[in-house]
Design a protein around this motif. Structure first.
Motif, short mmCIF file in Angstrom:
data_model
loop_
_atom_site.label_atom_id
_atom_site.label_comp_id
_atom_site.label_asym_id
_atom_site.label_seq_id
_atom_site.Cartn_x
_atom_site.Cartn_y
_atom_site.Cartn_z
N LEU A 161 0.83 -1.21 0.00
CA LEU A 161 0.00 0.00 0.00
C LEU A 161 0.86 1.25 0.00
CD1 LEU A 161 -2.53 1.83 0.70
CD2 LEU A 161 -2.06 1.25 3.09
N ALA A 162 1.79 1.33 0.94
CA ALA A 162 2.58 2.56 1.10
C ALA A 162 3.55 2.78 -0.07
CB ALA A 162 3.36 2.50 2.41
N SER A 163 4.00 1.71 -0.70
CA SER A 163 4.92 1.88 -1.83
C SER A 163 4.18 2.23 -3.11
CB SER A 163 5.76 0.62 -2.02
OG SER A 163 4.95 -0.51 -2.28
N ARG A 164 2.95 1.73 -3.27
CA ARG A 164 2.17 2.04 -4.46
C ARG A 164 1.55 3.43 -4.40
NH1 ARG A 164 -2.03 -2.57 -4.60
NH2 ARG A 164 -2.79 -1.44 -6.44
N CYS A 165 1.28 3.91 -3.21
CA CYS A 165 0.75 5.28 -3.05
C CYS A 165 1.96 6.22 -2.99
CB CYS A 165 -0.09 5.40 -1.78
SG CYS A 165 -1.61 4.42 -1.81
N ARG A 166 2.37 6.72 -4.12
CA ARG A 166 3.64 7.42 -4.23
C ARG A 166 3.66 8.75 -3.50
NH1 ARG A 166 7.09 3.88 -5.22
NH2 ARG A 166 8.54 5.45 -5.99
N SER A 167 2.46 9.31 -3.18
CA SER A 167 2.40 10.60 -2.49
C SER A 167 2.11 10.44 -0.99
CB SER A 167 1.32 11.48 -3.12
OG SER A 167 1.61 11.75 -4.48
N LEU A 168 1.99 9.22 -0.51
CA LEU A 168 1.62 8.99 0.89
C LEU A 168 2.74 9.44 1.81
CD1 LEU A 168 -0.54 7.81 2.78
CD2 LEU A 168 0.67 5.61 2.63
N GLN A 169 2.41 10.36 2.73
CA GLN A 169 3.41 10.91 3.65
C GLN A 169 3.22 10.42 5.07
OE1 GLN A 169 3.25 15.20 3.31
NE2 GLN A 169 3.24 15.13 1.08
N SER A 170 1.98 10.10 5.47
CA SER A 170 1.70 9.71 6.84
C SER A 170 0.74 8.52 6.85
CB SER A 170 1.08 10.89 7.60
OG SER A 170 0.77 10.54 8.94
N LEU A 171 1.15 7.45 7.54
CA LEU A 171 0.34 6.23 7.60
C LEU A 171 0.25 5.74 9.03
CD1 LEU A 171 -1.14 3.84 6.20
CD2 LEU A 171 1.10 2.76 5.93
N TYR A 172 -0.99 5.57 9.52
CA TYR A 172 -1.26 4.95 10.81
C TYR A 172 -2.04 3.67 10.53
CZ TYR A 172 -0.11 8.90 13.94
OH TYR A 172 0.52 9.88 14.66
N LEU A 173 -1.45 2.51 10.83
CA LEU A 173 -2.12 1.26 10.50
C LEU A 173 -1.53 0.12 11.31
CD1 LEU A 173 -4.23 0.00 8.52
CD2 LEU A 173 -2.30 -0.51 7.00
N THR A 174 -2.40 -0.63 11.96
CA THR A 174 -1.96 -1.84 12.66
C THR A 174 -1.83 -2.97 11.66
OG1 THR A 174 -2.96 -1.24 14.79
CG2 THR A 174 -2.66 -3.58 14.35
N CYS A 175 -0.74 -3.72 11.77
CA CYS A 175 -0.55 -4.85 10.86
C CYS A 175 0.05 -6.02 11.62
CB CYS A 175 0.35 -4.45 9.69
SG CYS A 175 2.08 -4.18 10.15
N SER A 176 0.11 -7.15 10.96
CA SER A 176 0.73 -8.34 11.53
C SER A 176 2.03 -8.64 10.78
CB SER A 176 -0.22 -9.54 11.42
OG SER A 176 0.43 -10.72 11.87
N ALA A 177 3.14 -8.48 11.47
CA ALA A 177 4.44 -8.79 10.90
C ALA A 177 5.01 -10.00 11.62
CB ALA A 177 5.38 -7.59 11.02
N THR A 178 4.26 -11.10 11.60
CA THR A 178 4.63 -12.30 12.36
C THR A 178 5.08 -13.44 11.46
OG1 THR A 178 2.31 -13.03 12.40
CG2 THR A 178 3.09 -11.70 14.25
N GLN A 179 5.09 -13.22 10.15
CA GLN A 179 5.54 -14.25 9.23
C GLN A 179 6.70 -13.74 8.39
OE1 GLN A 179 2.42 -16.16 6.95
NE2 GLN A 179 0.88 -15.69 8.49
#
Length: 261
Positions: free
Chosen positions: A133-151
């Motif tokens: 998401l963040a890499s494809r949205c080339r203008s995204l400056q601020s992101l608040y998002l819970t994710c699972s980085a367990t794998q």
């Protein structure tokens, strides 16, 4: 203003900004109906640029659950001109990868995306989807998002066996990981450093809302931030006094957990 009165006051056919604050918890039904009403109130979906919706009271009842799935927010994908989308403390976000993966196509010019909450959020969104998401949205400056980085994070490889990253995203400066769970095998610091070259702010929720319940991933996330700073040449790899590696409790890798059963 209540969430109910906000949704019944939508009368215009063309909006550029929606900025709503309400002062008592809204039910999932109220929030769902509001999103649907918003999506049917405008004939020009490109006109809406900014959405800010927040509940302004600190929740005192930790048992009060307001489940908000991806389907609640899906009607907003119709608004293709959005630059800012920020939801603050309106419920327990239960988002999924399918919704996250649809955002770059729906909101290509998004600058700010926040699903912030005092209430715990589920980790159905994977770290891989968040990075995509963040890499494809080339203008995204601020992101608040819970994710699972367990794998383990799978990175495509070139023919010579080297890892093949997408073009670096140079706009993202602020990343808030909410209640994210982290495993060392996800290689979060390495991937963040490789993909988001301008990232200068990394944080998370240190406690669950105002309940003084410590985030169980606190130490692991501190380690992520330290390793990221090392990779960015902002910290000395030999100066690791603030964090004791032996005290870091990583989340179990889901694949490893399955293998051990």
């Amino acid at each position: 203003m209540s969430c109910h009165s906000a949704r019944t006051s939508l009368a215009t056919r063309q909006l550029s900004v929606v900025n709503i604050k309400y002062f008592q918890p809204a039910s999932p039904i109220d929030i769902t109906v509001f999103m649907e009403s918003l999506s049917t109130s405008c004939q020009n979906y490109a006109s809406l640029k900014h959405i800010y919706v927040a509940e302004t009271t600190d929740p005192e009842d930790s048992d009060l659950v307001i489940p908000l799935s991806s389907e609640v927010f899906r009607p907003l994908l119709k608004f293709t001109g959005l630059l800012s989308v920020a939801f603050g403390s309106i419920g327990n976000y239960n988002l999924d990868d399918r919704f996250i993966n649809d955002i770059p196509d729906a909101w290509p010019g998004i600058h700010e995306l926040k699903f912030a909450s005092y209430r715990p959020a589920s980790c159905a969104v994977t770290f891989t989807a968040m990075v995509s998401l963040a890499s494809r949205c080339r203008s995204l400056q601020s992101l608040y998002l819970t994710c699972s980085a367990t794998q383990s994070t799978i990175i495509p490889q070139a023919e010579d066996g080297t890892e093949k990253f997408s073009p670096a995203q140079t706009a993202l400066r602020e990343l808030h990981l909410g209640y994210s769970q982290v495993s060392e095998v996800a290689r979060m610091p390495y991937i963040l450093a490789k993909v988001f070259l301008a990232l200068s702010f990394l944080d998370w929720y240190h406690f669950f809302g105002s309940f003084d319940i410590e985030n169980s991933s606190e130490r692991a996330l501190e380690e992520v931030r330290y390793q990221l700073q090392v990779l960015q040449n902002l910290a000395d790899p030999d100066d690791h006094d603030d964090i004791d590696d032996s005290d870091v409790e990583w989340e179990d890798d889901d694949d490893d957990a399955e293998d051990s059963e």
